[in-house]
Design a protein around this motif. Sequence first.
Motif, PDB file in Angstrom:
ATOM      1  N   VAL A  55       0.830  -1.201   0.000  1.00 36.61           N
ATOM      2  CA  VAL A  55       0.000   0.000   0.000  1.00 36.61           C
ATOM      3  C   VAL A  55       0.868   1.255   0.000  1.00 36.61           C
ATOM      4  O   VAL A  55       1.888   1.317   0.694  1.00 36.61           O
ATOM      5  CB  VAL A  55      -0.965   0.002   1.212  1.00 36.61           C
ATOM      6  N   ASP A 105      -5.270  11.863  -2.062  1.00 36.15           N
ATOM      7  CA  ASP A 105      -5.289  10.789  -3.057  1.00 36.15           C
ATOM      8  C   ASP A 105      -3.978  10.837  -3.833  1.00 36.15           C
ATOM      9  O   ASP A 105      -3.143  11.731  -3.622  1.00 36.15           O
ATOM     10  CB  ASP A 105      -6.501  10.893  -3.983  1.00 36.15           C
ATOM     11  N   ARG A 116      -1.972   7.739   6.220  1.00 34.52           N
ATOM     12  CA  ARG A 116      -3.081   7.763   5.276  1.00 34.52           C
ATOM     13  C   ARG A 116      -2.756   6.841   4.097  1.00 34.52           C
ATOM     14  O   ARG A 116      -1.701   6.972   3.473  1.00 34.52           O
ATOM     15  CB  ARG A 116      -3.315   9.181   4.771  1.00 34.52           C
ATOM     16  N   ALA A 117      -3.645   5.918   3.814  1.00 34.88           N
ATOM     17  CA  ALA A 117      -3.470   5.002   2.687  1.00 34.88           C
ATOM     18  C   ALA A 117      -4.063   5.653   1.440  1.00 34.88           C
ATOM     19  O   ALA A 117      -5.241   6.024   1.429  1.00 34.88           O
ATOM     20  CB  ALA A 117      -4.155   3.680   2.974  1.00 34.88           C
ATOM     21  N   ARG A 130      -8.351  -4.598  -4.835  1.00 36.75           N
ATOM     22  CA  ARG A 130      -8.293  -3.931  -3.542  1.00 36.75           C
ATOM     23  C   ARG A 130      -8.017  -4.920  -2.413  1.00 36.75           C
ATOM     24  O   ARG A 130      -8.270  -6.113  -2.544  1.00 36.75           O
ATOM     25  CB  ARG A 130      -9.592  -3.179  -3.263  1.00 36.75           C
ATOM     26  N   LEU A 133      -8.467  -3.018   3.530  1.00 31.02           N
ATOM     27  CA  LEU A 133      -8.661  -1.591   3.214  1.00 31.02           C
ATOM     28  C   LEU A 133      -9.597  -1.482   1.998  1.00 31.02           C
ATOM     29  O   LEU A 133      -9.202  -1.002   0.935  1.00 31.02           O
ATOM     30  CB  LEU A 133      -7.308  -0.929   2.907  1.00 31.02           C
ATOM     31  N   VAL A 172      -9.895   1.780  -0.114  1.00 27.43           N
ATOM     32  CA  VAL A 172      -8.689   2.356  -0.723  1.00 27.43           C
ATOM     33  C   VAL A 172      -8.556   1.836  -2.150  1.00 27.43           C
ATOM     34  O   VAL A 172      -8.528   0.629  -2.371  1.00 27.43           O
ATOM     35  CB  VAL A 172      -7.432   1.996   0.105  1.00 27.43           C
TER      36      VAL A 172
END
Length: 321
Positions: A125, A136, A217-218, A226, A230, A233
């Motif tokens: 990740v 983002d 923060r991912a 995915r 998560l 994400v």
Amino acid sequence: MALAAVAVAACLLPGTKAHAQGPAWPAKPVTIVVPFAAGGTTDVLARALGEKLGVALGQPVIVENRGGAGATIGADYVAKAPADGHTLLMGAVHHTIATSVYKKLGYDFQKSFAPITTVALVPNVLAVSAATPARDVKELVALVKAAPDKFSYGSNGAGTAQHLIGTQFATAIGQPLLHVPYKGSGPLTTDLLGGQVSMSFDTVTPVLPHIKAGKLRALAVTTARRSSALPDVPTLQESGFAGFDIGTWFGVLAPVRTPPEVVERLNAEMVKVIQSADFRKRMLDIGAEPVGNTPAQMAQQIASDTARFARLVADHRISAE
């Protein structure tokens, strides 16, 4: 005297229990060498597996950390250890990459080891500190391009999956990124939290608690799908970066001349542990997908990844001494 002679003769007869069994194994504690510092995914998986494996084998299973040089120091140590089933390696996808990255290795990952089983698959990740304003990947790229000298990424060492992903990402955004290698996820995560590095492409496991706590923060996972840990994400592909599909598998190997019956026993006992309900739950809780395959399947996986990553390493001109 006559009875004693009969007893000795019986022990020497082919097919008798004493003849068939040979020396007892394991005759002493079994060591699983983790080629990274404590605290990372490799370490967590080795300890979770070793805890239950020791009960099954009737001998303690000791986890020994030998980090450095992109996991190659620990691998070299196990490759040269006695092939008696008492010293094992918790290997990973990193070793299939290091084969092409390092010019000189004291072992051949496909020839120096006997695969036992793949323990788990874990997505990687892209994570940043919560202090980073990017929400983002698009926003992160804009920040990097505006001030490239301020951004770096950490990895578990040269020739690891994190290093390869970071290099591929830098190529994709058209902006070089400073690579900072560590001996494992533990020290890397500490520096990511402290702001000493800007981002990491580590496996989900070591950063997941900090993501849930809001300290990291991912932004995206690096696999084609995915992560179940998560689900909200996006993947890098969903974020506009085609061609990213690198996760990390972890598995156990023994020195190549380890007796086949020992490898078979280890595989059988490990697969039982991996397929048990409580171990499976423990893996899913840390973002890992349990596997438990055969030695032949693991060997095929190693061969396939070695060829695949050799092309990526060549394309991105990655090398290390």
